[in-house]
Design a protein around this motif. Structure first.
Motif, PDB file in Angstrom:
ATOM      1  N   MET A  84      -8.453  20.050  -4.788  1.00  0.00           N
ATOM      2  CA  MET A  84      -8.701  18.710  -5.313  1.00  0.00           C
ATOM      3  C   MET A  84      -7.401  18.134  -5.829  1.00  0.00           C
ATOM      4  N   CYS A  85      -7.060  16.964  -5.342  1.00  0.00           N
ATOM      5  CA  CYS A  85      -5.872  16.264  -5.814  1.00  0.00           C
ATOM      6  C   CYS A  85      -6.297  15.007  -6.573  1.00  0.00           C
ATOM      7  N   ALA A  86      -5.705  14.806  -7.727  1.00  0.00           N
ATOM      8  CA  ALA A  86      -5.986  13.639  -8.556  1.00  0.00           C
ATOM      9  C   ALA A  86      -4.717  12.798  -8.637  1.00  0.00           C
ATOM     10  N   THR A  87      -4.889  11.504  -8.480  1.00  0.00           N
ATOM     11  CA  THR A  87      -3.713  10.649  -8.322  1.00  0.00           C
ATOM     12  C   THR A  87      -3.513   9.726  -9.521  1.00  0.00           C
ATOM     13  N   SER A  88      -3.256   8.476  -9.293  1.00  0.00           N
ATOM     14  CA  SER A  88      -2.625   7.597 -10.274  1.00  0.00           C
ATOM     15  C   SER A  88      -3.276   7.579 -11.653  1.00  0.00           C
ATOM     16  N   ALA A  89      -4.589   7.395 -11.731  1.00  0.00           N
ATOM     17  CA  ALA A  89      -5.220   7.220 -13.041  1.00  0.00           C
ATOM     18  C   ALA A  89      -5.030   8.438 -13.931  1.00  0.00           C
ATOM     19  N   SER A  90      -5.191   9.625 -13.364  1.00  0.00           N
ATOM     20  CA  SER A  90      -5.061  10.826 -14.183  1.00  0.00           C
ATOM     21  C   SER A  90      -3.601  11.184 -14.449  1.00  0.00           C
ATOM     22  N   ARG A  91      -2.668  10.618 -13.697  1.00  0.00           N
ATOM     23  CA  ARG A  91      -1.250  10.759 -14.037  1.00  0.00           C
ATOM     24  C   ARG A  91      -0.916   9.929 -15.277  1.00  0.00           C
ATOM     25  N   VAL A 113      -2.610  17.373 -10.199  1.00  0.00           N
ATOM     26  CA  VAL A 113      -2.073  16.026 -10.363  1.00  0.00           C
ATOM     27  C   VAL A 113      -0.772  15.981  -9.572  1.00  0.00           C
ATOM     28  N   VAL A 114      -0.880  15.537  -8.335  1.00  0.00           N
ATOM     29  CA  VAL A 114       0.240  15.641  -7.413  1.00  0.00           C
ATOM     30  C   VAL A 114       1.324  14.631  -7.773  1.00  0.00           C
ATOM     31  N   THR A 115       2.550  14.997  -7.481  1.00  0.00           N
ATOM     32  CA  THR A 115       3.671  14.077  -7.673  1.00  0.00           C
ATOM     33  C   THR A 115       3.596  12.970  -6.638  1.00  0.00           C
ATOM     34  N   GLY A 116       4.329  11.904  -6.884  1.00  0.00           N
ATOM     35  CA  GLY A 116       4.388  10.827  -5.908  1.00  0.00           C
ATOM     36  C   GLY A 116       4.907  11.301  -4.563  1.00  0.00           C
ATOM     37  N   ASP A 117       5.889  12.215  -4.580  1.00  0.00           N
ATOM     38  CA  ASP A 117       6.443  12.725  -3.328  1.00  0.00           C
ATOM     39  C   ASP A 117       5.400  13.526  -2.546  1.00  0.00           C
ATOM     40  N   GLU A 118       4.628  14.372  -3.260  1.00  0.00           N
ATOM     41  CA  GLU A 118       3.610  15.168  -2.588  1.00  0.00           C
ATOM     42  C   GLU A 118       2.483  14.283  -2.072  1.00  0.00           C
ATOM     43  N   GLU A 119       2.102  13.286  -2.861  1.00  0.00           N
ATOM     44  CA  GLU A 119       1.077  12.341  -2.435  1.00  0.00           C
ATOM     45  C   GLU A 119       1.504  11.647  -1.143  1.00  0.00           C
ATOM     46  N   ALA A 120       2.763  11.253  -1.089  1.00  0.00           N
ATOM     47  CA  ALA A 120       3.287  10.586   0.100  1.00  0.00           C
ATOM     48  C   ALA A 120       3.256  11.510   1.312  1.00  0.00           C
ATOM     49  N   ARG A 121       3.662  12.758   1.115  1.00  0.00           N
ATOM     50  CA  ARG A 121       3.695  13.702   2.236  1.00  0.00           C
ATOM     51  C   ARG A 121       2.289  13.973   2.768  1.00  0.00           C
ATOM     52  N   LEU A 122       1.341  14.144   1.857  1.00  0.00           N
ATOM     53  CA  LEU A 122      -0.043  14.389   2.279  1.00  0.00           C
ATOM     54  C   LEU A 122      -0.611  13.193   3.026  1.00  0.00           C
TER      55      LEU A 122
END
Length: 317
Positions: A84-91, A113-122
Protein backbone atom coordinates in the motif's frame (compact mmCIF):
# COMPACT_ATOMS: atom_id res chain seq x y z
CA UNK A 1 4.31 -19.52 -12.26
CA UNK A 2 2.22 -16.42 -11.71
CA UNK A 3 2.31 -14.35 -8.53
CA UNK A 4 -0.95 -12.90 -7.17
CA UNK A 5 -0.43 -9.42 -5.74
CA UNK A 6 -2.54 -6.67 -4.21
CA UNK A 7 -1.67 -3.02 -4.82
CA UNK A 8 -3.38 -0.20 -2.93
CA UNK A 9 -2.98 3.45 -3.87
CA UNK A 10 -4.28 5.85 -1.24
CA UNK A 11 -4.35 9.38 -2.57
CA UNK A 12 -5.89 12.68 -1.55
CA UNK A 13 -9.29 11.99 -3.10
CA UNK A 14 -9.60 8.24 -3.65
CA UNK A 15 -8.33 4.87 -2.47
CA UNK A 16 -7.93 2.16 -5.10
CA UNK A 17 -7.25 -1.57 -5.08
CA UNK A 18 -5.78 -3.77 -7.81
CA UNK A 19 -5.52 -7.51 -7.35
CA UNK A 20 -3.65 -9.01 -10.27
CA UNK A 21 -1.64 -12.01 -11.38
CA UNK A 22 1.87 -11.10 -12.51
CA UNK A 23 3.45 -13.22 -15.24
CA UNK A 24 6.37 -15.52 -14.62
CA UNK A 25 9.60 -13.48 -14.86
CA UNK A 26 10.72 -15.70 -17.76
CA UNK A 27 7.82 -14.33 -19.86
CA UNK A 28 9.82 -11.17 -20.59
CA UNK A 29 9.32 -7.42 -20.07
CA UNK A 30 6.31 -7.02 -22.36
CA UNK A 31 4.12 -9.72 -20.78
CA UNK A 32 1.00 -8.10 -19.24
CA UNK A 33 -0.43 -8.50 -15.79
CA UNK A 34 -3.87 -10.11 -15.51
CA UNK A 35 -6.52 -8.19 -13.58
CA UNK A 36 -8.48 -10.08 -10.96
CA UNK A 37 -10.26 -7.04 -9.56
CA UNK A 38 -10.00 -3.25 -9.60
CA UNK A 39 -11.92 -1.15 -7.11
CA UNK A 40 -12.14 2.55 -6.30
CA UNK A 41 -13.72 4.41 -3.40
CA UNK A 42 -13.84 8.19 -3.07
CA UNK A 43 -12.86 8.83 0.57
CA UNK A 44 -11.47 12.41 0.34
CA UNK A 45 -8.65 11.66 2.78
CA UNK A 46 -7.18 15.09 2.01
CA UNK A 47 -10.30 16.96 3.13
CA UNK A 48 -9.14 20.32 4.53
CA UNK A 49 -5.45 19.38 4.71
CA UNK A 50 -4.43 22.43 2.68
CA UNK A 51 -5.97 24.70 5.34
CA UNK A 52 -5.43 22.75 8.59
CA UNK A 53 -2.34 20.64 7.97
CA UNK A 54 -4.17 17.69 9.57
CA UNK A 55 -6.20 14.71 8.38
CA UNK A 56 -9.81 15.10 9.49
CA UNK A 57 -11.03 12.28 11.80
CA UNK A 58 -14.06 11.67 9.58
CA UNK A 59 -11.76 11.36 6.54
CA UNK A 60 -9.62 8.76 8.32
CA UNK A 61 -12.81 6.86 9.22
CA UNK A 62 -14.08 6.90 5.62
CA UNK A 63 -10.72 5.51 4.54
CA UNK A 64 -10.84 2.83 7.24
CA UNK A 65 -14.24 1.60 6.04
CA UNK A 66 -13.02 1.33 2.44
CA UNK A 67 -9.77 -0.33 3.49
CA UNK A 68 -11.63 -2.94 5.59
CA UNK A 69 -13.54 -3.96 2.46
CA UNK A 70 -10.31 -4.21 0.50
CA UNK A 71 -8.70 -6.32 3.24
CA UNK A 72 -11.59 -8.80 3.05
CA UNK A 73 -11.23 -9.04 -0.74
CA UNK A 74 -7.47 -9.56 -0.46
CA UNK A 75 -8.01 -12.45 1.95
CA UNK A 76 -10.72 -13.95 -0.25
CA UNK A 77 -8.52 -13.89 -3.37
CA UNK A 78 -5.51 -15.62 -1.76
CA UNK A 79 -3.02 -12.85 -2.44
CA UNK A 80 0.72 -13.63 -2.08
CA UNK A 81 2.07 -10.09 -1.64
CA UNK A 82 0.53 -6.74 -0.60
CA UNK A 83 1.83 -3.20 -0.92
CA UNK A 84 0.00 0.00 0.00
CA UNK A 85 1.37 3.36 -1.03
CA UNK A 86 0.01 6.59 0.45
CA UNK A 87 0.65 9.83 -1.34
CA UNK A 88 0.17 13.57 -0.97
CA UNK A 89 -2.35 13.96 1.86
CA UNK A 90 -0.56 11.64 4.27
CA UNK A 91 2.79 13.25 3.40
CA UNK A 92 1.45 16.69 4.36
CA UNK A 93 -0.48 15.90 7.54
CA UNK A 94 0.80 16.57 11.05
CA UNK A 95 -1.24 13.62 12.40
CA UNK A 96 0.00 11.10 9.84
CA UNK A 97 0.80 8.68 12.70
CA UNK A 98 -2.93 8.26 13.39
CA UNK A 99 -3.48 7.30 9.76
CA UNK A 100 -0.57 4.86 9.79
CA UNK A 101 -1.83 3.13 12.95
CA UNK A 102 -5.31 2.76 11.44
CA UNK A 103 -3.91 1.15 8.28
CA UNK A 104 -1.78 -1.36 10.22
CA UNK A 105 -4.79 -2.38 12.34
CA UNK A 106 -7.10 -2.71 9.32
CA UNK A 107 -4.84 -4.11 6.60
CA UNK A 108 -2.07 -5.81 8.57
CA UNK A 109 0.70 -4.02 6.68
CA UNK A 110 2.09 -0.53 7.06
CA UNK A 111 1.41 2.10 4.41
CA UNK A 112 4.46 3.35 2.57
CA UNK A 113 4.56 7.12 2.28
CA UNK A 114 6.47 7.14 -0.96
CA UNK A 115 8.79 9.95 -1.98
CA UNK A 116 7.95 12.08 -4.96
CA UNK A 117 10.69 10.33 -6.94
CA UNK A 118 9.32 6.86 -6.13
CA UNK A 119 5.77 7.98 -6.89
CA UNK A 120 6.96 9.22 -10.27
CA UNK A 121 8.79 5.99 -11.07
CA UNK A 122 5.80 3.84 -10.14
CA UNK A 123 3.42 5.99 -12.20
CA UNK A 124 5.75 5.90 -15.20
CA UNK A 125 6.19 2.11 -15.02
CA UNK A 126 2.45 1.55 -14.83
CA UNK A 127 1.66 3.96 -17.65
CA UNK A 128 4.18 3.09 -20.34
CA UNK A 129 3.97 -0.71 -20.29
CA UNK A 130 1.71 -1.55 -23.21
CA UNK A 131 1.57 1.89 -24.84
CA UNK A 132 0.62 1.66 -28.53
CA UNK A 133 3.49 1.23 -30.98
CA UNK A 134 2.70 4.60 -32.59
CA UNK A 135 3.20 6.48 -29.30
CA UNK A 136 6.35 8.47 -30.02
CA UNK A 137 8.99 8.64 -27.26
CA UNK A 138 10.07 10.27 -25.09
CA UNK A 139 6.88 10.16 -23.02
CA UNK A 140 5.72 12.93 -20.71
CA UNK A 141 3.53 11.20 -18.13
CA UNK A 142 1.32 13.47 -16.01
CA UNK A 143 -0.57 12.04 -13.03
CA UNK A 144 -3.19 14.53 -11.82
CA UNK A 145 -4.14 13.62 -8.27
CA UNK A 146 -6.17 15.25 -5.55
CA UNK A 147 -3.33 17.08 -3.83
CA UNK A 148 -0.49 17.02 -6.33
CA UNK A 149 0.44 16.38 -9.95
CA UNK A 150 3.47 14.37 -11.01
CA UNK A 151 5.42 15.10 -14.19
CA UNK A 152 7.71 12.32 -15.46
CA UNK A 153 9.75 12.20 -18.67
CA UNK A 154 11.38 9.07 -19.98
CA UNK A 155 11.36 6.12 -22.35
CA UNK A 156 10.55 2.43 -22.02
CA UNK A 157 14.15 1.47 -22.67
CA UNK A 158 15.94 3.93 -20.37
CA UNK A 159 13.26 4.54 -17.75
CA UNK A 160 12.76 7.86 -15.97
CA UNK A 161 14.92 10.76 -17.15
CA UNK A 162 13.44 13.49 -14.95
CA UNK A 163 10.52 13.85 -12.54
CA UNK A 164 8.88 16.35 -10.21
CA UNK A 165 5.77 16.55 -8.03
CA UNK A 166 4.00 19.90 -7.63
CA UNK A 167 1.10 20.83 -5.36
CA UNK A 168 -1.62 21.33 -7.96
CA UNK A 169 -4.30 18.67 -7.55
CA UNK A 170 -8.03 18.78 -8.18
CA UNK A 171 -9.00 18.85 -4.48
CA UNK A 172 -6.29 21.36 -3.53
CA UNK A 173 -7.15 23.76 -6.36
CA UNK A 174 -10.90 23.49 -5.68
CA UNK A 175 -10.48 24.20 -1.98
CA UNK A 176 -8.02 27.01 -2.64
CA UNK A 177 -9.82 28.82 -5.47
CA UNK A 178 -13.10 27.42 -6.86
CA UNK A 179 -15.68 28.28 -4.19
CA UNK A 180 -18.65 29.31 -6.34
CA UNK A 181 -21.22 26.94 -7.78
CA UNK A 182 -20.37 27.33 -10.58
CA UNK A 183 -17.04 29.07 -9.92
CA UNK A 184 -16.85 32.71 -10.95
CA UNK A 185 -14.60 33.86 -13.82
CA UNK A 186 -12.34 35.53 -11.24
CA UNK A 187 -12.00 32.27 -9.28
CA UNK A 188 -11.18 30.34 -12.46
CA UNK A 189 -8.61 32.98 -13.47
CA UNK A 190 -6.94 32.77 -10.04
CA UNK A 191 -6.81 28.97 -10.23
CA UNK A 192 -5.43 29.09 -13.77
CA UNK A 193 -2.67 31.51 -12.75
CA UNK A 194 -1.72 29.31 -9.79
CA UNK A 195 -1.68 26.19 -11.98
CA UNK A 196 0.29 27.88 -14.79
CA UNK A 197 3.01 29.06 -12.40
CA UNK A 198 3.38 25.54 -10.97
CA UNK A 199 3.39 23.91 -14.42
CA UNK A 200 6.08 26.31 -15.65
CA UNK A 201 8.21 25.46 -12.59
CA UNK A 202 7.73 21.77 -13.30
CA UNK A 203 8.71 22.15 -16.94
CA UNK A 204 12.01 23.77 -15.97
CA UNK A 205 12.92 20.54 -14.13
CA UNK A 206 11.23 18.07 -16.49
CA UNK A 207 11.84 19.08 -20.14
CA UNK A 208 8.38 17.98 -21.21
CA UNK A 209 8.16 20.35 -24.16
CA UNK A 210 10.40 17.98 -26.12
CA UNK A 211 8.24 14.93 -25.42
CA UNK A 212 6.85 13.00 -28.35
CA UNK A 213 3.72 11.85 -26.50
CA UNK A 214 1.77 13.23 -23.54
CA UNK A 215 0.28 10.43 -21.42
CA UNK A 216 -2.40 11.43 -18.90
CA UNK A 217 -3.26 9.41 -15.81
CA UNK A 218 -5.84 9.30 -13.01
CA UNK A 219 -9.51 10.11 -12.59
CA UNK A 220 -9.56 13.71 -13.74
CA UNK A 221 -7.97 12.73 -17.05
CA UNK A 222 -10.05 9.61 -17.65
CA UNK A 223 -13.27 11.45 -16.78
CA UNK A 224 -12.46 14.24 -19.24
CA UNK A 225 -11.72 11.64 -21.93
CA UNK A 226 -14.96 9.74 -21.19
CA UNK A 227 -16.93 13.00 -21.52
CA UNK A 228 -15.07 13.87 -24.74
CA UNK A 229 -16.07 10.51 -26.19
CA UNK A 230 -19.71 11.03 -25.26
CA UNK A 231 -19.87 7.77 -23.31
CA UNK A 232 -23.16 6.91 -21.62
CA UNK A 233 -21.37 4.81 -19.01
CA UNK A 234 -17.79 4.58 -17.88
CA UNK A 235 -15.98 2.09 -20.12
CA UNK A 236 -12.27 1.62 -19.28
CA UNK A 237 -11.60 -0.30 -22.48
CA UNK A 238 -12.82 2.70 -24.53
CA UNK A 239 -10.78 5.19 -22.49
CA UNK A 240 -7.50 3.29 -22.24
CA UNK A 241 -5.08 4.66 -24.88
CA UNK A 242 -7.73 6.95 -26.40
CA UNK A 243 -6.22 10.03 -28.06
CA UNK A 244 -7.90 13.41 -27.45
CA UNK A 245 -6.97 16.78 -28.95
CA UNK A 246 -6.17 19.93 -27.01
CA UNK A 247 -9.21 21.66 -28.53
CA UNK A 248 -11.48 18.92 -27.20
CA UNK A 249 -9.95 19.08 -23.72
CA UNK A 250 -10.36 22.86 -23.68
CA UNK A 251 -14.01 22.54 -24.67
CA UNK A 252 -14.77 19.94 -21.99
CA UNK A 253 -12.96 22.06 -19.37
CA UNK A 254 -14.95 25.19 -20.21
CA UNK A 255 -18.20 23.22 -20.06
CA UNK A 256 -17.39 21.68 -16.68
CA UNK A 257 -16.35 25.00 -15.13
CA UNK A 258 -19.58 26.58 -16.37
CA UNK A 259 -21.83 23.98 -14.72
CA UNK A 260 -23.12 23.74 -11.18
CA UNK A 261 -22.29 20.65 -9.16
CA UNK A 262 -25.83 19.37 -9.71
CA UNK A 263 -25.43 19.82 -13.48
CA UNK A 264 -22.08 18.00 -13.45
CA UNK A 265 -23.77 15.11 -11.66
CA UNK A 266 -26.11 14.77 -14.63
CA UNK A 267 -23.17 13.77 -16.88
CA UNK A 268 -23.55 9.98 -17.30
CA UNK A 269 -19.90 9.08 -16.61
CA UNK A 270 -19.48 11.37 -13.60
CA UNK A 271 -18.55 9.63 -10.36
CA UNK A 272 -20.54 11.36 -7.58
CA UNK A 273 -17.41 11.79 -5.49
CA UNK A 274 -15.63 13.60 -8.32
CA UNK A 275 -18.35 16.07 -9.32
CA UNK A 276 -17.19 18.91 -7.09
CA UNK A 277 -13.50 18.73 -8.09
CA UNK A 278 -13.54 17.69 -11.77
CA UNK A 279 -13.54 21.30 -13.00
CA UNK A 280 -10.21 21.93 -11.29
CA UNK A 281 -8.80 18.62 -12.53
CA UNK A 282 -9.76 19.41 -16.11
CA UNK A 283 -8.25 22.89 -15.77
CA UNK A 284 -4.94 21.40 -14.58
CA UNK A 285 -4.92 19.12 -17.65
CA UNK A 286 -5.75 21.94 -20.07
CA UNK A 287 -3.04 24.22 -18.67
CA UNK A 288 -0.44 21.44 -18.82
CA UNK A 289 -1.23 20.85 -22.49
CA UNK A 290 -0.98 24.58 -23.20
CA UNK A 291 2.26 25.20 -21.35
CA UNK A 292 3.93 22.05 -22.70
CA UNK A 293 2.76 22.76 -26.26
CA UNK A 294 0.96 19.43 -26.61
CA UNK A 295 -1.68 19.17 -29.34
CA UNK A 296 -3.05 15.84 -28.09
CA UNK A 297 -3.19 13.54 -25.10
CA UNK A 298 -3.11 9.75 -24.79
CA UNK A 299 -5.12 8.59 -21.77
CA UNK A 300 -4.05 5.58 -19.73
CA UNK A 301 -6.13 3.54 -17.32
CA UNK A 302 -2.84 2.05 -16.10
CA UNK A 303 -0.97 4.24 -13.65
CA UNK A 304 0.73 4.18 -10.24
CA UNK A 305 -1.59 1.36 -9.12
CA UNK A 306 -0.18 -0.88 -11.87
CA UNK A 307 3.33 0.31 -11.04
CA UNK A 308 2.83 -0.74 -7.40
CA UNK A 309 1.66 -4.16 -8.59
CA UNK A 310 4.69 -4.58 -10.88
CA UNK A 311 7.00 -3.59 -8.00
CA UNK A 312 5.88 -6.78 -6.21
CA UNK A 313 7.14 -9.04 -9.00
CA UNK A 314 9.64 -11.67 -7.83
CA UNK A 315 13.16 -11.24 -9.15
CA UNK A 316 14.14 -13.51 -12.05
CA UNK A 317 15.92 -16.57 -10.71
Amino acid sequence: MTTRVAAIDCGTNSIRLLIADLPDPSAGPTAPLTDITRRLEIVRLGQGVDQTGRLAPEAIERTRVALAGYAAEIQKQGVDRVRMCATSASRDASNAADFRAMVERTLGVAPEVVTGDEEARLSFTGAVRGLPADAEPPYLVVDIGGGSTEFVLGTREDGVEAAISVDIGCVRMTERHLHGDPPTPAEVAAAEADIAAAVDRALTVVPGRRAGTLVGLAGSVTTVVAIAQGLHEYAPERIHHARVSYETVAGVTADLLGRTRAERLEIPVMHPGRADVIGAGALVLRVIMERAGMSALVASEHDILDGIAWSLAPSPS
